[in-house]
Structure formats: structure tokens, C-alpha cells
Scaffold this active site. Structure first.
Site, PDB file in Angstrom:
ATOM      1  N   CYS A 171      -5.330 -22.478   7.115  1.00 36.29           N
ATOM      2  CA  CYS A 171      -6.123 -22.417   5.875  1.00 36.29           C
ATOM      3  C   CYS A 171      -5.488 -23.300   4.800  1.00 36.29           C
ATOM      4  O   CYS A 171      -4.322 -23.114   4.448  1.00 36.29           O
ATOM      5  CB  CYS A 171      -6.221 -20.968   5.397  1.00 36.29           C
ATOM      6  SG  CYS A 171      -6.873 -20.799   3.724  1.00 36.29           S
ATOM      7  N   CYS A 210      -4.119 -21.373   1.833  1.00 37.51           N
ATOM      8  CA  CYS A 210      -2.835 -20.727   2.137  1.00 37.51           C
ATOM      9  C   CYS A 210      -1.718 -21.762   2.076  1.00 37.51           C
ATOM     10  O   CYS A 210      -0.640 -21.503   1.526  1.00 37.51           O
ATOM     11  CB  CYS A 210      -2.880 -20.087   3.521  1.00 37.51           C
ATOM     12  SG  CYS A 210      -4.115 -18.786   3.727  1.00 37.51           S
TER      13      CYS A 210
END
Length: 468
Positions: free
Chosen positions: A388, A391
């Protein structure tokens, strides 16, 4: 940090009170104590509201009664018209796709004024500075000094400042972080375990600090620079990785005025305008970064082949433009930027948030943590997926948070919640999207979900301090 501006007359003006040369109207600034109210254009933030205030022509009569003052306030507030201004940057990118770099640069500077700056690497992106100069608008330039640049690059910085009469805003890495990295791993660890860690300390985190003071930035990315990572760059986009001044996803806009320009056309422009260039270009260097990680390229090679040449071709990004990678490509790269593959041929996704101050929780571990009603210490846990991009973008700030909380009595953990753990995380841990951050109080079984999209270390620390 000094701000550098230039105008069509190449005159550098420091500070924030300036007049736009050749503009159709004069910028007027009213100073009220420590606050400044300006009629210059503000950034259109794709995720925030703006207030449009209509002018009140008639000055209300003075009244000492509270009722009269209240009536005046109500009448004035009736003149406030709130509207949502959401800029569709995808549509704007389509509209500007065939525009010239000069037109795109002018649009960017007009739209964001002092809240935008050019990222200058000391290579052929000096063309960006020339385009900004040609618009006649004030502009800012910043650069990341990693401490490992070639001497020729530092000399070039000085030459550019003198040529345009500007001051470049230099950003430096944190000395303590650099010292820890070198003491623990040596000066050239990136040759053995990949460049991502070194780039994160020397480039990504300083860039993050620079961008937190802006609403937009301008880069010299081009589609022809690297087939693996830059082939689909738009001329303008909402930055998918970094946060701007207002914080949160969508708070920063990224402009790439030369995205559609061929490298040879950039060089024709530099020669035609008699623009100074880095002397390393005469030695076969095209894309120029840190000295240990950059070398000349051979004729016919993509220019970024000279960067991190010992790594996979799809790893030619330092983290500044990680959003260029498609998700499927990013998922095939490990934390060092090299492709990792299991024995059965399927790609593995490497872990992130690697720190001795972070505790990795298994499925059983987080289940037990969630069941405890009387914990010995509070916990903050991020539910994440290593592929991600959001993230990845908060990795630095979350690791910083763990360092700040070390020894404080607050445990900092991570739980990988993608794949087969995703349904469990949705049902039991309030997972909505990645990343999700939970605080487990000391004397409560119910975790508290972090509600904000601001994921810088100060915002996360404020969240923890309010609950522990």
C-alpha cells in the site's frame, strides 16, 4: 529557511511581501499583528473546503447594544457563501496534456503562488527554473543536499543561483539518523542491501519536511526517463504519496510540466536559451544523483540505467516518486527495491515498518491483545499492507513515533492485515482501508481508531498523548 523568488527581470526578492512583475493586478497584503491576509490566489485543495467571502459595501452603524452587535454579526455572516471547490486534477491533466511546458508552468505558478516550489536535483531539470523565469512570476526552488553529491553538482547549484539571482532552499538529512545508519551499517551498505534505507534517511524524509510547508511542487519527471517507472506520468496529479501543508491524503498537488517532452528536446531548449548545465553531463552522466549511486550511461541506454545500476530495472526510484510505480509492480519489489520471488514463482511482498522499537503482531498476538481488559501498558498498532503506497508513505513517521515512545510505557506494534487476514481485520479490528491505526488503552478492551488522515509523527504523538 530563506525563500527564493525571481521575476522576469531576474531580480531576487526575499520574503513574502512582493509585487508580481507584469501581472494585471497588484498583490496587496494587509498585516494584522502576526497574521497576514492576502488577496493572492490560494491553492485549490482537492479534499478541503474554502470560504468565499463577498465584500460588504456598506459599513454598519455603530451600536453599543449586544442585540445590535448580534444583528450586525448575523447580517455579516449572511454574506458568507460557503462552496466546495474540488479541482478535478485528472481532468485538468487531460486538458493540459498537449500544452507546452511553459503554459503548464504558468498555470501551476498562477494557481499556487508562494505555496508551490520547484524541486531541483542539479541535473537537466534546470529547464524548470528557466520556464518559471520566463513566466515572469515569482517562484521558489528547493533542493535536497544528501551530503553525498558530486563536487560538480555543488558547483552547479552555485552557478544556477548566480545566473537567475535566486537562493535555493536546501534541505538536509537529520544528522543523528545519518550517523546511526553509517555507524551501524557502514558508508556503502546500499551496495549490499539496496538503496531504499539510505535514500529514506538522506532524501525521502528531508523531502517530506519540505513538502509539509507547501500545497504543490514541481518536478522534472519525464515519461522517457525510465520505461519501468515513469511511462505514465501525467502533467499534473494529486500526489499519491506525500502530504502537503494541510495534511492528509489529497493535500499536495504534483506538477510535471515536462512529462511529455523528449530528453533531446530538453537539451535543445537548454542550448537555445544558453542555460548553464552540470559539467557531469559532458562526462556521460544524464540522470544525476548521489556520487556513489550514479554513473554514466552507454549510448542508447535509458538515462536512469546509470542510477543504482546493481539493482533490478524496476527499482530505479529512490522513494521521491514511489507513486510512479503501478501497484502490481510495487508488490514485486522488496524493501530494498529488488524483486523477491518464492520457490513456486509467485512474488513475495517484503515487510515495512522495520524497527527494533516496533513489535510485529501475529494473528494470535493481536487477538489476545484485543481480548485483554486490563492491559499492563497501552498499545498503538497499525494495520497495514506492505504494498500500500499510503502505508509506505507513513513508514518514516510511524518509525519515528516508535522511537519517541521507546521507554515511555506505550507499546508500538504492527499487524499485517491484507490477504487472508483482511476479513478478520474488517470484522474484528475496524479495518476500513490501509493504513488503519488503533490505540488500545490500558484499562479498556475496546480499541480507539485514529480518525485523521494526518499521519505525520506530531499528529500521531498528539493522538497517543490524548489517550494514554
Amino acid at each position: 529557511m530563506a525563500l527564493a523568488f525571481t521575476s522576469s527581470s531576474s531580480t531576487a526578492i526575499s520574503g513574502s511581501n512582493f509585487a508580481r512583475s507584469g501581472a494585471s493586478h497588484e498583490l496587496k497584503v494587509l498585516q494584522i499583528g502576526s497574521f497576514r491576509v492576502s488577496d493572492r490566489p490560494r491553492a485549490s485543495n482537492p479534499s478541503h473546503r474554502r470560504l468565499s467571502v463577498k465584500a460588504v459595501n456598506a459599513e454598519p452603524k455603530r451600536s453599543d447594544s449586544v442585540a445590535s452587535l448580534a444583528a450586525i454579526a448575523l447580517a455579516a455572516s449572511a454574506e458568507l457563501e460557503e462552496r466546495v471547490e474540488v479541482e478535478d486534477y485528472g481532468q485538468l491533466a487531460k486538458e493540459l496534456d498537449n500544452a507546452s511546458p511553459l503554459e503548464i508552468m504558468d498555470k501551476a505558478l498562477e494557481k499556487f503562488g508562494n505555496d508551490i516550489a520547484i524541486a531541483f536535483s542539479g541535473a537537466e531539470d534546470v529547464a524548470l527554473i528557466e520556464y518559471a523565469h520566463l513566466t515572469g512570476r515569482p517562484f521558489r526552488v528547493f533542493s535536497l543536499d544528501t551530503g553525498r553529491l558530486n563536487p560538480e553538482t555543488y558547483q552547479f547549484f552555485d552557478k544556477v543561483e548566480k545566473h537567475y539571482g535566486i537562493r535555493i532552499e536546501y534541505m538536509f538529512p537529520d544528522a543523528v539518523e545519518v550517523q546511526a545508519l553509517v555507524r551501524n551499517k557502514g558508508l556503502f551498505s546500499f551496495y549490499e542491501d539496496g538503496h531504499q534505507e539510505c535514500c529514506r534517511v538522506r532524501k525521502v524524509r528531508p523531502l517530506r519536511r519540505a513538502l509539509k510547508g507547501l500545497r504543490a511542487w514541481i518536478t522534472g519527471q519525464r515519461k522517457d526517463q525510465s520505461p519501468g517507472t515513469r511511462s505514465e506520468i501525467p502533467v499534473v496529479q494529486v500526489d499519491p504519496v506525500f502530504e502537503g501543508l494541510d495534511g492528509g491524503v489529497g493535500s499536495l498537488v504534483k506538477w510535471n510540466p515536462v512529462a511529455n517532452v523528449d530528453g533531446k528536446d530538453i537539451w535543445n531548449f537548454l542550448r537555445a536559451m544558453n542555460i548553464p548545465v552540470n559539467s557531469l553531463h559532458l562526462q556521460g552522466y544524464v540522470s544525476i544523483g548521489c556520487e556513489p549511486c550514479t554513473r554514466p550511461v552507454l549510448p542508447g541506454q535509458p538515462e536512469r540505467e546509470g542510477r543504482w545500476w546493481w539493482e533490478d530495472a524496476k527499482a530505479k526510484e529512490c522513494g521521491l516518486h514511489k507513486g510512479n510505480l503501478k501497484q502490481d509492480d510495487a508488490a514485486q519489489l522488496n524493501g530494498n527495491g529488488n524483486g523477491a520471488v518464492k520457490a513456486n514463482g509467485t512474488a513475495t511482498v517484503p515487510d515495512i515498518f522495520n524497527s527494533q522499537n516496533l513489535i510485529t503482531l501475529s494473528r494470535t498476538g493481536i487477538e489476545n491483545l484485543a481480548k485483554l481488559e486490563d492491559r499492563k501498558e497501552p498499545w498503538i498498532v497499525v494495520l497495514y499492507a506492505p504494498w500500500c503506497q499510503f502505508c509506505q508513505a507513513m513508514e518514516g513517521s510511524y518509525v519515528d513515533l516508535a522511537e519517541k515512545l521507546a521507554g515511555s510505557g506505550v507499546k508500538v506494534g504492527k499487524f499485517r492485515a491484507d490477504g487472508e487476514q483482511k476479513e478478520f481485520a474488517k470484522q474484528e479490528l475496524q479495518l476500513g482501508s490501509f493504513p488503519t491505526i488503533l490505540f488500545f488503552p490500558k484499562h479498556s478492551s475496546s480499541p480507539i481508531k485514529y480518525p485523521s488522515e494526518k499521519r505525520d509523527v506530531d499528529s500521531l504523538m498528539a493522538f497517543v498523548n490524548a489517550l494514554r
